[in-house]
Scaffold this active site. Structure first.
Site, PDB file in Angstrom:
ATOM      1  N   LYS A  97      49.124  52.983  45.384  1.00 34.16           N
ATOM      2  CA  LYS A  97      49.081  51.837  44.476  1.00 34.16           C
ATOM      3  C   LYS A  97      48.837  52.358  43.062  1.00 34.16           C
ATOM      4  O   LYS A  97      47.819  52.973  42.780  1.00 34.16           O
ATOM      5  CB  LYS A  97      47.974  50.858  44.870  1.00 34.16           C
ATOM      6  CG  LYS A  97      47.834  49.707  43.877  1.00 34.16           C
ATOM      7  CD  LYS A  97      46.608  48.860  44.140  1.00 34.16           C
ATOM      8  CE  LYS A  97      46.382  47.876  42.990  1.00 34.16           C
ATOM      9  NZ  LYS A  97      45.155  47.066  43.149  1.00 34.16           N
ATOM     10  N   ALA A 131      44.849  40.742  42.470  1.00 37.79           N
ATOM     11  CA  ALA A 131      43.833  40.468  41.446  1.00 37.79           C
ATOM     12  C   ALA A 131      43.677  38.986  41.166  1.00 37.79           C
ATOM     13  O   ALA A 131      44.651  38.270  40.954  1.00 37.79           O
ATOM     14  CB  ALA A 131      44.130  41.194  40.135  1.00 37.79           C
ATOM     15  N   GLY A 132      42.421  38.545  41.173  1.00 35.55           N
ATOM     16  CA  GLY A 132      42.091  37.189  40.763  1.00 35.55           C
ATOM     17  C   GLY A 132      41.878  36.189  41.875  1.00 35.55           C
ATOM     18  O   GLY A 132      41.387  35.086  41.632  1.00 35.55           O
ATOM     19  N   ASN A 170      39.943  42.386  46.957  1.00 38.57           N
ATOM     20  CA  ASN A 170      38.732  43.148  47.230  1.00 38.57           C
ATOM     21  C   ASN A 170      37.494  42.338  46.885  1.00 38.57           C
ATOM     22  O   ASN A 170      36.697  41.961  47.746  1.00 38.57           O
ATOM     23  CB  ASN A 170      38.756  44.467  46.471  1.00 38.57           C
ATOM     24  CG  ASN A 170      37.576  45.390  46.791  1.00 38.57           C
ATOM     25  OD1 ASN A 170      37.448  46.449  46.221  1.00 38.57           O
ATOM     26  ND2 ASN A 170      36.713  45.029  47.718  1.00 38.57           N
TER      27      ASN A 170
END
Length: 261
Positions: free
Chosen positions: A101, A188-189, A210
């Site tokens: 990644k 993300a988010g 995460n």
């Protein structure tokens, strides 16, 4: 199962990818990953020990590579050069591992992707034989550029890393989904299970998260909720939602053959 997520020629039954940072210890990490059903786990090479320090506990013991597909990432890198060097180290530590990644950040405040540096790093890494999944802005033009370079998946942010704000621009996510043929994963988010479900309902191929799990009051329970959210969103997408009908009501029961009429 016939509805599999395929990345770089390998198929997975889970469409939820989970990070390994921010948990209280490796034992909790393992418990949460198991509850999530994730088969791909991402690890920050600059922050997590996977053999760099032979005298410290290693994530490899808690999450053996024989059981999970590792996705080493370049969290904390702000230049293409730094990201490339970090992933070369990951390849060495993980026995010529190719799936990675890429994320090149623009500044430490927003952690928004630096796309010129990201594109530069992607070109080098693809030429070196890496299979690059890439964290990127929610921009369909740049997503297509990453696909043209040879990246195996694009991962637009839903909102800022660690913000838990959910998908702030669903229209751009759909534009990206329609613009590229490689898998699209929201990264993300995400803050809760409904965010994950929405991402999947938009047609995304998967979700990577995460913080939403690791910093929940009960990470293991939240991991299970995220698993269900991803699965429910995927099922809803495949089922095909009813069309939206603005200004027009439609009774849910038949209007003919009524009792007593």
């Amino acid at each position: 199962m016939d509805d599999l997520l395929t990345i770089a020629g390998k198929s997975y039954s889970s469409r939820l990818l989970v990070g390994t940072g921010k948990y209280k210890d490796f034992a909790q990490t393992r418990e949460a990953i198991d509850a999530s059903g994730a088969q791909i786990v991402t690890v920050a090479i600059r922050r997590t020990n996977i053999g760099q320090d032979p005298n410290a506990p290693s994530l490899l013991d808690a999450l053996p590579p024989s059981q999970f597909t590792y996705l080493p990432n370049t969290a904390g890198c702000y230049t293409a050069e730094d990201a490339i060097r970090t992933l070369r180290l990951a390849r060495e530590l993980l026995d010529d591992h190719k799936l990675v990644k890429l994320e090149v950040l623009g500044d430490p405040h927003t952690l928004f992707p630096n796309m010129p540096e990201t594109l530069k790093a992607a070109e080098v890494l693809v030429k070196e034989g890496f299979e690059v999944m890439v964290y990127c802005a929610d921009d369909p033009i740049q997503a297509r550029m990453l696909e043209d370079i040879g990246c195996v998946a694009v991962m637009p942010l839903a909102s800022l890393i660690g913000s838990g704000m959910g998908i702030l621009n669903p229209w751009n996510v759909q534009l990206i989904r329609n613009a590229v043929k490689v898998p699209v994963l929201v990264d993300a988010g995400v803050g809760t299970a409904s965010d994950a479900a929405i991402a999947m309902e938009l047609g995304c191929d998967g979700v990577l998260m995460n913080t939403a799990i690791a910093l929940a009051q009960d990470p293991v329970r939240m991991a299970g909720a995220m698993k269900k959210g991803v699965e429910a969103g995927r099922e809803a997408f495949l089922a095909g939602r009813m069309p939206k009908k603005f200004y027009t009501a439609s009774p849910s029961s038949p209007t003919t053959g009524l009792i007593g009429s």
